[in-house]
Write an enzyme that holds these catalytic residues in place. Structure first.
Site, PDB file in Angstrom:
ATOM      1  N   SER B 185       0.790  -1.231   0.000  1.00  0.00           N
ATOM      2  CA  SER B 185       0.000   0.000   0.000  1.00  0.00           C
ATOM      3  C   SER B 185       0.820   1.278   0.000  1.00  0.00           C
ATOM      4  O   SER B 185       0.322   2.321  -0.397  1.00  0.00           O
ATOM      5  CB  SER B 185      -0.940   0.005   1.199  1.00  0.00           C
ATOM      6  OG  SER B 185      -0.198  -0.020   2.397  1.00  0.00           O
ATOM      7  N   HIS B 213      -5.269  -3.990  -2.253  1.00  0.00           N
ATOM      8  CA  HIS B 213      -5.021  -2.964  -3.272  1.00  0.00           C
ATOM      9  C   HIS B 213      -4.945  -3.535  -4.685  1.00  0.00           C
ATOM     10  O   HIS B 213      -4.748  -2.789  -5.636  1.00  0.00           O
ATOM     11  CB  HIS B 213      -3.726  -2.198  -2.955  1.00  0.00           C
ATOM     12  CG  HIS B 213      -3.848  -1.332  -1.742  1.00  0.00           C
ATOM     13  ND1 HIS B 213      -4.203   0.001  -1.794  1.00  0.00           N
ATOM     14  CD2 HIS B 213      -3.701  -1.617  -0.427  1.00  0.00           C
ATOM     15  CE1 HIS B 213      -4.255   0.496  -0.573  1.00  0.00           C
ATOM     16  NE2 HIS B 213      -3.953  -0.470   0.285  1.00  0.00           N
ATOM     17  N   LYS B 244     -11.852  -0.328  -1.506  1.00  0.00           N
ATOM     18  CA  LYS B 244     -10.985   0.325  -2.483  1.00  0.00           C
ATOM     19  C   LYS B 244     -11.621   0.253  -3.873  1.00  0.00           C
ATOM     20  O   LYS B 244     -12.458   1.078  -4.180  1.00  0.00           O
ATOM     21  CB  LYS B 244      -9.580  -0.265  -2.387  1.00  0.00           C
ATOM     22  CG  LYS B 244      -9.003   0.086  -1.009  1.00  0.00           C
ATOM     23  CD  LYS B 244      -7.703  -0.495  -0.699  1.00  0.00           C
ATOM     24  CE  LYS B 244      -7.139   0.059   0.597  1.00  0.00           C
ATOM     25  NZ  LYS B 244      -8.008  -0.072   1.777  1.00  0.00           N
TER      26      LYS B 244
END
Lengths: 85, 405
Positions: B185, B213, B244
């Site tokens: 990240s 991610h 996300k």
């Protein structure tokens, strides 16, 4: 435990602390020498490589001073040797 | 000694970060207008630090599904699934996740953080060994504490160091569990998953991949790094988040392991917290559908990421190791980073200020996250803003004088 190990640990600490003259066996690694958690973990990795041991993170709960750290690595090293013997 | 005195050092650093203008850790947007635009103090700000990789937060179909579920089921579930029961949509989302990943089992959590706490913290017991990448997210470190297992970190992305450590643990009675991430990240680099999986399997270890991610971002179908690296069959557990690329909040785990459902009555971060509101669940189901058929979004996302990364590198900034939608700019010291971050915001660009303890190498970062929803113009403006502020701070060289030509 050989003094060489303590010397090695102090040498590594002197590379990362703001005031290398503060590094002595009875100094507290976090409170006096000011290492944050990441710096401690990175030091641990260097010691793991040098002494060819694994230092589980939970063992660090009992470590305050530089001497404590040397005692811990010493005991893990001798465990290692016993297993290999 | 006061109860908060132990945080004196943290408080000092926090005050220093705030002394230079805005408080980087409590930015207040007056309004968020779209996936890429907000307003602060009446001024328009381009959002380039929101992890909104596919830009689905304002997607019409996702919003519509959420509104419908909100009207049908109310605002919240007011309890945990164990004590208060599941709604049909919870079960449907788990079935959709299992189908999407081609796995037998799926389990959802109220946040991604809790998914890691729950899965890692429950799978690893006192006699087990957890081996985690040194750059792991805080939720993985916290999960390790919760587990009570022996924990060692291996050097970031080093299959060799992992192998060495696994060798040390040979003969230990417990299980060995390796935890890695798809995209890291902070620096935005991917794990060398093929090599790591091979080492783990060779040693008989389980492997968990956190695709927080990388879900929606990597892989032809958007399933993440395990798909992109072609090693899905060898990954025992995938964890991830809905917050996300899926544009909502929540976490999950999928697996093929036998007796997976026992986790529902063993995993405390699943059992002792309220379940997700169905509006969130409904928008997530729709977002997952869009991820699956979102090849065009992923192409656009990677195009945007490359444009930003290369533009900033060309301007003279020190970038992360790899082009992914996480685009960090390295800065020498905290003071420059804080002034830089304030300067960017002043110029209408929002990214994340990351100070040393959260970054792997101790260097502060100005962390951008790119979205498929960004226009090329927004990317180019961001590069121009970074360049302008960076030059003013001498973080990059100023342009050569005309006379030098």
């Amino acid at each position: 435990m050989p003094d060489a190990d303590l010397d090695f640990i102090m040498g590594e600490l002197r590379k990362v602390v703001k005031q290398p003259e503060d590094v002595r066996p009875e100094a507290s690694v976090t409170r006096e020498l000011g290492l944050d958690s990441l710096a401690v973990m990175n030091l641990i990795m260097v010691l793991e490589d040098e002494f060819d041991i694994l230092i589980p993170m939970d063992k660090l709960a009992d470590v305050d001073t530089v001497q404590d750290l040397a005692t811990l690595t010493g005991s893990l090293k001798s465990q290692n040797e016993d297993e290999c013997a | 000694m006061g109860i908060l005195d132990k945080f004196d050092a943290v408080r000092g650093a926090y005050n220093e970060a705030r002394s230079n203008g805005r408080d980087p850790f409590s930015v207040r947007f007056d309004v968020i207008k779209s996936a890429t635009e907000g307003e602060i103090g009446g001024r328009s700000v381009t959002l380039m630090g929101t992890n909104n990789y596919l830009g689905l937060t304002f997607d019409g179909a996702c919003v519509e599904q959420a509104v419908q579920a909100l009207r049908e089921n109310g605002t919240g579930t007011t309890g945990s699934r164990i004590a208060n029961g599941s709604y049909g949509l919870h079960v449907k989302l788990e079935a959709e996740l299992a189908r999407f990943y081609g796995r037998k089992h799926a389990m959802t959590f109220t946040t991604g953080y809790q998914a890691n706490l729950g899965i890692i913290g429950t799978l690893a017991g006192r006699d087990d060994d957890l081996l985690i990448d040194a750059d792991s997210h805080a939720s993985i470190y916290d999960a390790c504490k919760l587990s009570g297992a022996r924990v060692t970190r291996f050097r970031h992305n080093s299959a060799k160091d992992l192998a060495r450590r696994l060798k040390h643990l040979e003969g230990n009675p417990g299980n060995r569990i390796v935890v890695v991430e798809g995209i890291y990240s902070m620096h935005g680099d991917t794990a060398p998953l093929k090599e790591l999986v091979a080492v783990a399997k060779e040693a008989g270890a389980y492997i968990i991949v956190d695709e927080a991610h990388s879900l929606g971002v990597l892989g032809k179908k958007g399933r993440g790094l395990a798909e992109a690296a072609g090693v899905e069959d060898d990954v025992d557990f995938i964890v991830g988040t809905f917050s996300k690329s899926l544009g909502a909040i929540g976490g999950f785990c999928v697996s093929n392991i036998e007796n997976f459902d026992v986790l529902r009555v063993a995993c405390r971060p699943y059992m002792f917290t309220a379940s997700l509101p169905t509006s969130i669940v409904a928008s997530t189901i729709e977002a997952l559908r869009q991820v699956e058929k979102g090849g065009h979004l992923r192409e656009r996302l990677m195009r945007n990421s490359r444009r930003l990364y290369e533009g900033l590198a060309l301007a003279g900034f020190t970038m992360g190791p790899e082009i992914t939608p996480v685009v960090p700019v390295k800065v020498d010291d905290a003071e420059t980073a804080i002034t830089f971050w304030n300067g960017l915001l002043q110029e209408g660009l929002y990214c994340n200020l990351v100070l040393s303890t959260a970054t792997p190498d101790g260097k502060p970062l100005l962390r951008c996250s790119v979205s498929a929803a960004h226009s090329e113009q927004q990317i180019d403006e961001a590069i121009a803003t970074f360049t302008k502020v960076g030059q003013a701070l001498n973080a990059i060289p100023k342009p050569a004088m005309a006379a030098a030509e």
